[in-house]
Every structure is written in structure tokens, then in C-alpha cells.
Design a protein around this motif. Sequence first.
Motif, mmCIF file in Angstrom:
data_model
loop_
_atom_site.group_PDB
_atom_site.id
_atom_site.type_symbol
_atom_site.label_atom_id
_atom_site.label_comp_id
_atom_site.label_asym_id
_atom_site.label_seq_id
_atom_site.Cartn_x
_atom_site.Cartn_y
_atom_site.Cartn_z
ATOM 1 N N ILE A 85 59.819 44.213 31.443
ATOM 2 C CA ILE A 85 59.132 42.942 31.662
ATOM 3 C C ILE A 85 60.058 41.739 31.452
ATOM 4 O O ILE A 85 60.110 40.843 32.301
ATOM 5 C CB ILE A 85 57.870 42.849 30.794
ATOM 6 C CG1 ILE A 85 56.865 43.895 31.259
ATOM 7 C CG2 ILE A 85 57.247 41.449 30.867
ATOM 8 C CD1 ILE A 85 55.749 44.158 30.296
ATOM 9 N N PRO A 86 60.820 41.671 30.352
ATOM 10 C CA PRO A 86 61.710 40.511 30.182
ATOM 11 C C PRO A 86 62.717 40.346 31.323
ATOM 12 O O PRO A 86 63.016 39.219 31.726
ATOM 13 C CB PRO A 86 62.414 40.803 28.852
ATOM 14 C CG PRO A 86 61.470 41.672 28.111
ATOM 15 C CD PRO A 86 60.842 42.534 29.162
ATOM 16 N N TYR A 87 63.224 41.466 31.845
ATOM 17 C CA TYR A 87 64.187 41.355 32.938
ATOM 18 C C TYR A 87 63.522 40.833 34.211
ATOM 19 O O TYR A 87 64.182 40.232 35.063
ATOM 20 C CB TYR A 87 64.848 42.712 33.197
ATOM 21 C CG TYR A 87 66.003 42.656 34.184
ATOM 22 C CD1 TYR A 87 67.142 41.899 33.900
ATOM 23 C CD2 TYR A 87 65.955 43.340 35.390
ATOM 24 C CE1 TYR A 87 68.198 41.841 34.798
ATOM 25 C CE2 TYR A 87 67.012 43.288 36.293
ATOM 26 C CZ TYR A 87 68.126 42.538 35.993
ATOM 27 O OH TYR A 87 69.171 42.471 36.895
ATOM 28 N N SER A 88 62.211 41.032 34.338
ATOM 29 C CA SER A 88 61.515 40.522 35.523
ATOM 30 C C SER A 88 61.427 39.007 35.516
ATOM 31 O O SER A 88 61.285 38.378 36.568
ATOM 32 C CB SER A 88 60.116 41.137 35.643
ATOM 33 O OG SER A 88 59.178 40.543 34.750
ATOM 34 N N TYR A 89 61.514 38.373 34.327
ATOM 35 C CA TYR A 89 61.613 36.910 34.276
ATOM 36 C C TYR A 89 62.981 36.467 34.782
ATOM 37 O O TYR A 89 63.131 35.414 35.400
ATOM 38 C CB TYR A 89 61.443 36.398 32.843
ATOM 39 C CG TYR A 89 60.181 36.816 32.124
ATOM 40 C CD1 TYR A 89 58.949 36.794 32.761
ATOM 41 C CD2 TYR A 89 60.237 37.213 30.788
ATOM 42 C CE1 TYR A 89 57.788 37.160 32.084
ATOM 43 C CE2 TYR A 89 59.083 37.578 30.097
ATOM 44 C CZ TYR A 89 57.869 37.557 30.757
ATOM 45 O OH TYR A 89 56.726 37.932 30.080
ATOM 46 N N HIS A 90 63.977 37.298 34.499
ATOM 47 C CA HIS A 90 65.376 36.988 34.816
ATOM 48 C C HIS A 90 65.683 37.202 36.293
ATOM 49 O O HIS A 90 66.347 36.374 36.927
ATOM 50 C CB HIS A 90 66.261 37.903 33.951
ATOM 51 C CG HIS A 90 67.737 37.723 34.131
ATOM 52 N ND1 HIS A 90 68.446 38.312 35.151
ATOM 53 C CD2 HIS A 90 68.635 37.029 33.385
ATOM 54 C CE1 HIS A 90 69.721 37.978 35.036
ATOM 55 N NE2 HIS A 90 69.863 37.210 33.976
ATOM 56 N N SER A 91 65.207 38.297 36.864
ATOM 57 C CA SER A 91 65.565 38.683 38.240
ATOM 58 C C SER A 91 64.350 39.192 39.006
ATOM 59 O O SER A 91 64.276 40.382 39.351
ATOM 60 C CB SER A 91 66.651 39.761 38.216
ATOM 61 O OG SER A 91 67.806 39.303 37.555
#
Length: 332
Positions: A85-91
Motif C-alpha cells: 500500500i505505501p508503495y502505491s502512494y509512491h508509484s
Amino acid sequence: MKILITGADGFIGSHLTETMIRAGYDVRAFVQYNSFNSWGWLDDSPEELQHSLDVFSGDIRDPHGVKEAVKECDAVLHLASLIAIPYSYHSPDTYVDTNIKGTLNVMQAAREQNVKKVVHTSTSEVYGTAQYVPIDENHPIQGQSPYAASKIGADQIALSFYRSFDLPVAVIRPFNTYGPRQSARAVIPTIITQLAAGKTDIKLGSIHPTRDFNYIDDTVTGFIHMMKHEASIGEVINIGSNYEVSIGDLVDYIVEVMDVSSLTIETEDQRIRPAKSEVERLWAANQKAKELIRWEPNYSGVEGLKRGLKQTADWFLQKQNLKNYRTERYNI
């Protein structure tokens, strides 16, 4: 049966692959291509299982490779996905390519090859914060993160192929799976690996949200039941323990099973989701799974959770396993 498992190199996929080989299935393992010739977690599988594998290295985003992988397969268990989930904010763009377009590639290939069953993997995150509990399959869906939104899109692509082309699709919706091999981006490995490294002050995000945790063996059994039962076709089915626990209480259970004397929880800002993106509460209703596919959890309630946590901690405490995790870094 010849079974294609996409995402076979990942946490759930590797356990599912091993279980199905032991059960006598002919498994083709779709793993993400890399120049190291690594099969992900399947590299750690016993040699006799590796020799039984038909490994296909490719990329779920490539429709041509997916079509080759699906050839001669009777069923497809589609797990390949970007999940952090956190990486989905990033990319966020890569989540659309992998989760939505990747699912489209699988459905197109399965339709062309007349596959007898496709099990598509959803996630409890598509529900967002519970509007009522326990959450059944009629609960509204809400994309509170780019990851959740991409999985909602993928689910709808899969179901559209059932409705439009009569492709025999079933959607499995596991709640929070945990166990050996899970990425440290998830909360249970995050806690266990920090404690296993000897830390007494562990870094976490919010500890008030609740989750419904599913031990890996129960999730794997859910996939097999989804594949075997015709009643799952055209359906979305929750796979959950029907037990809700806060992250704070979860920490206490892990401390108990690991026999840790004391610890301090330090809230780290980078681990906290944006306020409107945090899923505050998840608690699965699993009656539909019991009725349609004859599945129910073996690791249910507080005692089941503690038993699963103990087995998970025992795996992480083995030096050859813990060395794969960087406890000093936050993994998005």
C-alpha cells in the motif's frame, strides 16, 4: 489437471504452489523474469518439489508471454500483483499496469485457451473501512489507496469476463494473510523481525486499526476450494477468520508467543497512512465460503491466531530466514 499459478514466486503463491504439487497437481509456476534466474521464494522449496515444477519466467504485464503461459492449462490461479500500500502512494501508475492490465491479460488468454476455471485474487482492502461488521460480500467497496483502487478495477475486469463471455471466473477475497515468507512491509513480519533482531523499542504506524488475520495455510486451502467447487463461478467469496484484533493487541500476542519480557512502541510518521486512506476496521464474514465451497479456517479466534503467530515467529527466528530481512530499514 494442469494448473497455472501466476505470482508463484511470492509469499502466498509459493506456499500454494508447494501445496498443490504435494497434492499431485501438475503445476506451471509463472514467476517474474529477472536476470538472476531467481524463482523468488520457490528457490527455498525442497529440491524434489523444484524438480516437479514447470517454471515460466515472464511478466504479467506482457500479453504475449501470458498467452504462452496459459497454453495447455486447465485452470489458472491468478495471484500476480503489486500489493504494498505505501508503495502505491509512491508509484500508482505501475499498479494500474500490473494489477489491472495484468489481470486483463490473464482473462484474455484464459478465454482464448478455453480454460475451465480462473480464480482471481482480490483483497479485503477493496472494502475500505468497515461500514458494518462483520463484512460480507455485499459490503460497499471503496478505494482508499491507489492499491485498493487498482484491485477494485482488476476484480471488475475479471467479473466482466464472466458476465460478458461466460468465462468461468471466481473471485477469492482473502483478508490479511500472514505466515512464513511474508514481506516485512506487512505488520506481523515487521513486529517479529524487529523483536528477533533484539530490539526492545519497535517502530510501527497506527496501532488502533483492526484487522482479520488469516494464517497462510487457511488462505492456501481457500484457493484450492475455490478452484474445485463449481459453486464459486461468478462469485466473490471472502476468506477470513471471522475474528477482529487491533494492531495494539496483536503486538501483545506476538510478545507472548515470542516470550519477550518488555518492549516500547515508537510511532514513526513515515509508517502512518494519510488520514483518509487508513482502513480503520476489517472483520470478515465467512459464511458464504462455508456454504458454497465448504471452507472454514483452522486458525480462528484468539487461540488460532496465537498458534499461527507462534509458527510464524519460529520460522523468522531461524537465522537463515531472518538474514533475508533488513530490520533496520522501513520497507514500503
